[in-house]
Design an enzyme around this catalytic site. Sequence first.
Site, PDB file in Angstrom:
ATOM      1  N   SER A  75       0.827  -1.213   0.000  1.00  0.00           N
ATOM      2  CA  SER A  75       0.000   0.000   0.000  1.00  0.00           C
ATOM      3  C   SER A  75       0.863   1.266   0.000  1.00  0.00           C
ATOM      4  O   SER A  75       0.505   2.276  -0.612  1.00  0.00           O
ATOM      5  CB  SER A  75      -0.977  -0.001   1.183  1.00  0.00           C
ATOM      6  OG  SER A  75      -0.313   0.183   2.400  1.00  0.00           O
ATOM      7  N   ASN A  76       2.000   1.226   0.647  1.00  0.00           N
ATOM      8  CA  ASN A  76       2.912   2.385   0.565  1.00  0.00           C
ATOM      9  C   ASN A  76       3.470   2.535  -0.840  1.00  0.00           C
ATOM     10  O   ASN A  76       3.599   3.652  -1.349  1.00  0.00           O
ATOM     11  CB  ASN A  76       4.038   2.257   1.593  1.00  0.00           C
ATOM     12  CG  ASN A  76       3.607   2.749   2.957  1.00  0.00           C
ATOM     13  OD1 ASN A  76       3.411   3.938   3.162  1.00  0.00           O
ATOM     14  ND2 ASN A  76       3.427   1.821   3.886  1.00  0.00           N
TER      15      ASN A  76
ATOM     16  N   ARG B 125      22.878 -14.134   2.949  1.00  0.00           N
ATOM     17  CA  ARG B 125      22.315 -12.794   2.794  1.00  0.00           C
ATOM     18  C   ARG B 125      23.100 -12.028   1.724  1.00  0.00           C
ATOM     19  O   ARG B 125      22.528 -11.316   0.899  1.00  0.00           O
ATOM     20  CB  ARG B 125      22.402 -12.074   4.147  1.00  0.00           C
ATOM     21  CG  ARG B 125      21.392 -10.986   4.336  1.00  0.00           C
ATOM     22  CD  ARG B 125      21.464 -10.434   5.738  1.00  0.00           C
ATOM     23  NE  ARG B 125      20.810 -11.276   6.717  1.00  0.00           N
ATOM     24  CZ  ARG B 125      19.498 -11.283   6.970  1.00  0.00           C
ATOM     25  NH1 ARG B 125      18.695 -10.500   6.302  1.00  0.00           N
ATOM     26  NH2 ARG B 125      18.987 -12.074   7.880  1.00  0.00           N
TER      27      ARG B 125
ATOM     28  N   MET C  61      10.722  -6.650   4.234  1.00  0.00           N
ATOM     29  CA  MET C  61      11.004  -7.221   5.542  1.00  0.00           C
ATOM     30  C   MET C  61      12.278  -8.067   5.555  1.00  0.00           C
ATOM     31  O   MET C  61      12.273  -9.194   6.038  1.00  0.00           O
ATOM     32  CB  MET C  61       9.786  -8.033   6.022  1.00  0.00           C
ATOM     33  CG  MET C  61       8.489  -7.255   6.026  1.00  0.00           C
ATOM     34  SD  MET C  61       8.553  -5.675   6.908  1.00  0.00           S
ATOM     35  CE  MET C  61       8.163  -6.230   8.563  1.00  0.00           C
TER      36      MET C  61
ATOM     37  N   HIS D 213       8.961   3.246   8.514  1.00  0.00           N
ATOM     38  CA  HIS D 213       8.815   2.386   9.684  1.00  0.00           C
ATOM     39  C   HIS D 213       7.583   2.840  10.466  1.00  0.00           C
ATOM     40  O   HIS D 213       7.399   4.042  10.703  1.00  0.00           O
ATOM     41  CB  HIS D 213      10.067   2.475  10.560  1.00  0.00           C
ATOM     42  CG  HIS D 213       9.994   1.579  11.746  1.00  0.00           C
ATOM     43  ND1 HIS D 213      10.181   0.215  11.657  1.00  0.00           N
ATOM     44  CD2 HIS D 213       9.716   1.837  13.053  1.00  0.00           C
ATOM     45  CE1 HIS D 213      10.034  -0.325  12.854  1.00  0.00           C
ATOM     46  NE2 HIS D 213       9.749   0.630  13.717  1.00  0.00           N
TER      47      HIS D 213
ATOM     48  N   THR E  99      20.468   3.105   7.053  1.00  0.00           N
ATOM     49  CA  THR E  99      21.872   2.912   7.413  1.00  0.00           C
ATOM     50  C   THR E  99      22.003   1.486   7.953  1.00  0.00           C
ATOM     51  O   THR E  99      21.011   0.765   8.073  1.00  0.00           O
ATOM     52  CB  THR E  99      22.326   3.910   8.500  1.00  0.00           C
ATOM     53  OG1 THR E  99      21.528   3.677   9.664  1.00  0.00           O
ATOM     54  CG2 THR E  99      22.188   5.347   8.038  1.00  0.00           C
TER      55      THR E  99
ATOM     56  N   GLU F 142      22.419   0.479  10.808  1.00  0.00           N
ATOM     57  CA  GLU F 142      21.708   0.272  12.072  1.00  0.00           C
ATOM     58  C   GLU F 142      20.218   0.083  11.806  1.00  0.00           C
ATOM     59  O   GLU F 142      19.573   0.981  11.228  1.00  0.00           O
ATOM     60  CB  GLU F 142      21.925   1.502  12.969  1.00  0.00           C
ATOM     61  CG  GLU F 142      21.482   1.300  14.383  1.00  0.00           C
ATOM     62  CD  GLU F 142      21.631   2.580  15.203  1.00  0.00           C
ATOM     63  OE1 GLU F 142      21.097   2.623  16.305  1.00  0.00           O
ATOM     64  OE2 GLU F 142      22.265   3.534  14.701  1.00  0.00           O
ATOM     65  N   LEU F 143      19.680  -1.035  12.220  1.00  0.00           N
ATOM     66  CA  LEU F 143      18.283  -1.355  11.902  1.00  0.00           C
ATOM     67  C   LEU F 143      17.327  -0.281  12.441  1.00  0.00           C
ATOM     68  O   LEU F 143      17.329   0.004  13.641  1.00  0.00           O
ATOM     69  CB  LEU F 143      17.923  -2.733  12.493  1.00  0.00           C
ATOM     70  CG  LEU F 143      16.508  -3.217  12.204  1.00  0.00           C
ATOM     71  CD1 LEU F 143      16.316  -3.505  10.721  1.00  0.00           C
ATOM     72  CD2 LEU F 143      16.175  -4.438  13.038  1.00  0.00           C
TER      73      LEU F 143
ATOM     74  N   GLU G 201       1.236   7.115   6.950  1.00  0.00           N
ATOM     75  CA  GLU G 201       2.365   6.586   6.164  1.00  0.00           C
ATOM     76  C   GLU G 201       2.207   6.973   4.700  1.00  0.00           C
ATOM     77  O   GLU G 201       3.163   7.375   4.027  1.00  0.00           O
ATOM     78  CB  GLU G 201       2.433   5.058   6.272  1.00  0.00           C
ATOM     79  CG  GLU G 201       2.827   4.535   7.641  1.00  0.00           C
ATOM     80  CD  GLU G 201       3.058   3.033   7.651  1.00  0.00           C
ATOM     81  OE1 GLU G 201       3.656   2.496   6.711  1.00  0.00           O
ATOM     82  OE2 GLU G 201       2.615   2.381   8.620  1.00  0.00           O
TER      83      GLU G 201
HETATM   84  C1  GAR Z   1       3.894  -0.661   6.648  1.00  0.00           C
HETATM   85  O1  GAR Z   1       3.140  -0.375   7.798  1.00  0.00           O
HETATM   86  C2  GAR Z   1       5.347  -0.321   6.871  1.00  0.00           C
HETATM   87  O2  GAR Z   1       5.532   0.817   7.671  1.00  0.00           O
HETATM   88  C3  GAR Z   1       5.842  -1.565   7.579  1.00  0.00           C
HETATM   89  O3  GAR Z   1       5.210  -2.611   6.917  1.00  0.00           O
HETATM   90  C4  GAR Z   1       3.953  -2.172   6.403  1.00  0.00           C
HETATM   91  C5  GAR Z   1       3.891  -2.506   4.950  1.00  0.00           C
HETATM   92  O4  GAR Z   1       2.627  -2.225   4.421  1.00  0.00           O
HETATM   93  N1  GAR Z   1       7.251  -1.657   7.516  1.00  0.00           N
HETATM   94  C6  GAR Z   1       7.995  -2.203   8.484  1.00  0.00           C
HETATM   95  O5  GAR Z   1       7.527  -2.696   9.486  1.00  0.00           O
HETATM   96  C7  GAR Z   1       9.488  -2.179   8.225  1.00  0.00           C
HETATM   97  N2  GAR Z   1      10.188  -2.490   9.410  1.00  0.00           N
HETATM   98  P1  GAR Z   1       2.426  -2.019   2.871  1.00  0.00           P
HETATM   99  O6  GAR Z   1       3.037  -3.255   2.197  1.00  0.00           O
HETATM  100  O7  GAR Z   1       0.953  -1.978   2.679  1.00  0.00           O
HETATM  101  O8  GAR Z   1       3.102  -0.761   2.471  1.00  0.00           O
END
Ligand code: GAR
Length: 225
Positions: free
Chosen positions: A18-19, A70, A95, A114, A146, A148-149, A179
């Site tokens: 969705s983002n 990885r 992810m 995030h 960066t 750092e997670l 978001e």
């Molecule tokens: C969103 O809420 C995003 O902020 C989160 O995953 C979702 C993805 O939704 N991201 C994280 O948690 C990254 N650590 P989307 O696929 O509908 O955009």
Amino acid sequence: MTARRRKRVAVLISGRGSNMAALMEAGKRPDCPYEIVAVISNRPDAKGLETAQAASIATAVVDHKAFDSRAAFEEVLHETLLSFGAELVACAGFMRIMTAGFVQRWEGRMLNIHPSLLPLFRGLHTHRRALEAGVRVHGATVHFVTAELDGGPIIIQGAVPVLPDDDEDALAARVLRVEHRIYPAALWQVAAGACRLKGGRAIMNGWPFDEEARLIAPVANIPLS
Ligand code: GAR
């Protein structure tokens, strides 16, 4: 006058997208300084791939399960990004934890969203943890990636209230709406060269608004009604 060339953006997803869709929507505007040229998923079943295909955007799958390490996964991901001519990378619900080496290659050119007001609630289950912590304000953060997670320099944050009857789903939905506003706004600024990573901070060059505008969309000139 010739129009300024738009920055080529690849979006990395793992799921719903969705983002990604919000970034695509803003990218359709003729005045947008970026265009989404590709959507890449580490999961073949990511729903967002269908959304991108329906919008005639190129897609690719780099399935992390097909690699021993990885680093091997990231090597192919990097090659795939280059094959699309990506200049900026937008992680949108991607992810996978990235190695320092990969992150370095895209330093200052890779963004992430995030679902919390960083540095609070890095990692997973942010809405549940916000409810458990009893915070009254929650939200989302767009930051440069960066090593750092969830620790990179913050570009824009969007805040929402936590209401007394909220459960995880209600809070997640409220945060998701913000978001979808702040991510296009942040990418817009970076693509336009108005925001860049310098000295470990996101510097707003020529940010045409006062500092308060960094906190929350809507922001003038940015298509986020
Ligand atoms: C969103 O809420 C995003 O902020 C989160 O995953 C979702 C993805 O939704 N991201 C994280 O948690 C990254 N650590 P989307 O696929 O509908 O955009």
